[in-house]
Design a protein around this motif. Sequence first.
Motif, short mmCIF file in Angstrom:
data_model
loop_
_atom_site.label_atom_id
_atom_site.label_comp_id
_atom_site.label_asym_id
_atom_site.label_seq_id
_atom_site.Cartn_x
_atom_site.Cartn_y
_atom_site.Cartn_z
N ALA A 1 43.52 41.43 34.24
CA ALA A 1 42.20 42.70 36.25
C ALA A 1 41.66 43.95 34.82
O ALA A 1 40.99 44.73 35.33
CB ALA A 1 43.27 43.20 36.68
N LEU A 2 42.62 44.04 33.39
CA LEU A 2 42.39 45.23 33.30
C LEU A 2 41.22 44.86 32.44
O LEU A 2 41.67 44.04 31.31
CB LEU A 2 43.55 46.15 32.77
CG LEU A 2 43.53 47.01 31.35
CD1 LEU A 2 43.25 48.11 32.45
CD2 LEU A 2 44.58 47.42 30.74
N ASP A 3 40.18 45.71 32.16
CA ASP A 3 39.15 45.78 31.31
C ASP A 3 39.62 46.11 30.09
O ASP A 3 39.36 47.82 29.83
CB ASP A 3 37.41 45.84 31.83
CG ASP A 3 36.69 45.61 31.15
OD1 ASP A 3 36.71 45.69 30.29
OD2 ASP A 3 35.50 46.73 31.60
N ASN B 1 45.01 47.22 40.08
CA ASN B 1 45.66 48.10 41.02
C ASN B 1 46.10 46.90 42.22
O ASN B 1 47.08 47.09 43.04
CB ASN B 1 46.13 49.50 41.38
CG ASN B 1 46.32 50.50 39.70
OD1 ASN B 1 47.65 49.72 39.13
ND2 ASN B 1 46.56 51.88 39.64
N LYS B 2 44.51 47.12 42.78
CA LYS B 2 44.66 46.51 43.99
C LYS B 2 44.74 44.65 43.52
O LYS B 2 45.26 44.25 44.65
CB LYS B 2 43.08 46.45 43.88
CG LYS B 2 42.26 45.88 44.57
CD LYS B 2 40.72 45.24 45.32
CE LYS B 2 40.10 46.46 45.06
NZ LYS B 2 37.98 46.49 45.28
N GLN B 3 44.98 43.80 42.14
CA GLN B 3 45.52 42.87 42.55
C GLN B 3 46.70 43.18 42.48
O GLN B 3 47.25 42.29 42.85
CB GLN B 3 44.58 42.25 40.59
CG GLN B 3 45.38 40.81 40.53
CD GLN B 3 44.83 40.12 41.51
OE1 GLN B 3 43.51 39.99 42.28
NE2 GLN B 3 45.53 39.00 41.59
N VAL B 4 47.54 44.10 42.08
CA VAL B 4 48.97 44.02 42.31
C VAL B 4 48.87 43.84 43.68
O VAL B 4 49.99 43.23 44.49
CB VAL B 4 49.57 45.60 41.80
CG1 VAL B 4 51.12 45.85 42.38
CG2 VAL B 4 49.74 45.58 40.77
N GLU B 5 48.37 44.99 44.44
CA GLU B 5 48.57 44.77 46.17
C GLU B 5 48.03 43.58 46.67
O GLU B 5 48.84 43.01 47.28
CB GLU B 5 46.93 45.72 47.02
CG GLU B 5 48.01 47.28 46.42
CD GLU B 5 47.37 47.94 47.00
OE1 GLU B 5 46.09 47.82 47.85
OE2 GLU B 5 46.96 49.70 46.58
N ALA B 6 47.16 43.63 46.42
CA ALA B 6 47.04 41.70 46.56
C ALA B 6 48.15 40.45 46.32
O ALA B 6 48.67 40.22 47.07
CB ALA B 6 45.51 40.68 46.06
N GLN B 7 48.78 40.32 45.57
CA GLN B 7 49.43 39.59 44.41
C GLN B 7 50.52 39.91 45.18
O GLN B 7 51.54 39.12 46.08
CB GLN B 7 49.77 39.82 43.64
CG GLN B 7 48.80 38.78 42.96
CD GLN B 7 49.17 38.57 41.14
OE1 GLN B 7 47.83 38.53 40.51
NE2 GLN B 7 50.44 38.89 40.90
#
Length: 478
Positions: free
Chosen positions: A442-444, A455-461
């Motif tokens: 997720a980090l570019d 952080n958005k992916q953390v929330e989704a998971q």
Amino acid sequence: MKKKLFTLLLTTAMASSLLAGCGGNQTKTDEPAASPSAAPSASAEAEKDTSSLAGTTISVYTHGGNRVLGEEKKDDAGNTYRDESTAILKHLAEKFTQETGINVELNVITNESEIEPLFKVEDDSVDVFTAPNWSLEQWAAYTEPYCTVEEAVALYGDYAYAMPNDEKNIFSIMPGKAYNQAVVYNEEVLKSVGYDAIPATQAEFEEMCEKIRAAGITPISLHRVENWPLATLNDFAAYVSGVPNAFESMLKSDTPFSETEPVGKTIKMYTEWKAKGFFEPEVYTDFGIAMDSVAYGKAAMMLFGSWVVPQIQGRVPAGTDPSIIKFAPAPDFGSGRYVLAAPADNWAISKFSKNKEAARAFIEYVSEDAQFIADSGYIANKKGVTPVVPELYSIIDQMVESGEAIAMMQPAQTQNTINNQNVLTEANLWADYKYAGLLFDALDVTKPDDWTAYNKQVEAQNKAYVEYRDELGVSWQE
């Protein structure tokens, strides 16, 4: 039946003691030899018991191709070849056949999924197999129980509890022990930037990585073309938290992927290392190239278990001392400096084998060959077998003995393990280690300071994990 990738028929045989079940009569003990007038020895009885098996052929399937084909090495012209002198399983099987008359057919497979279709139709062509990554359900479905947990503890001590088991039976015997998931490093690279050893703290470790990167060398070779190398963070989460079952303890939290929790904190740490350029900038097309990078000093380290050390040592340039490849504990991430101690080298008998007695004889032969186990990168652990300790463990052994590092026993697979995996599976995060890969990717790297997508992916998971944990109705079991 169709053979997988490579088949090697070995005709040979044995006469040392072979055990029934996990226990039985042992020969390689410290007991004094019997006098000429003594009753028949245990080894003589064992030889008599197995003499009827002469002429039997057993089929052994293993993912450890280097032990059958030999380690990959490079000649002076840079061409890759197999060094058959290091084909230690082939040589061991030949000795076994010479001493017993039981023929061994060795089959190299890429991974255990190649033989699972055979088990699903109850094919009897597999007798012995190695499969390190199966679930407890798979072990129970495809494996002949090897012995009881109690019997295994009598021979292997507390390490038996971490072998695949259902709390009653051991499904796969693991005759070695190892220090797992630590730092495999090229000593010459470290010395070139002013270090004699792996630093003791995370801050010092990262400072060293910065110096290595500044020198034009990759600090850590990850092999990111695949997700499985990221699975090492399951164990590193134990080092980060100081708790051996940190991965399963995700069940306790509603935010397991947040940096306040062991797994989330460890994934974030790996991703921060990515942002800092600590991993290879190029994509390695296969794991052999990743190992070569450390062997040739193009990279300083890998974060893996002891199994990878002899493979990298076998790849160093001609004329280079293989001992430049060393193995040491990870640094202290804030909870202490640990290294996981674990049983090693799975050997199992197929539930559908028609040659179970001969299969067991072969596995017991393996368990009593301390040199074979040491050459495989482990320490023989069976009661009565004098271990040969590989040099690669010397640094860790000394540090554990002095108290500089703590040996943490790898936990056995429990219902918590299974429940955690089931939740991740239902959330579509388990296959291919997506729970780590999705966050890591997720980090570019071109925007190393922008953690918005991460952080958005953390929330989704986190949301998916809690949703499916509640849907399955599972929770942490003490």
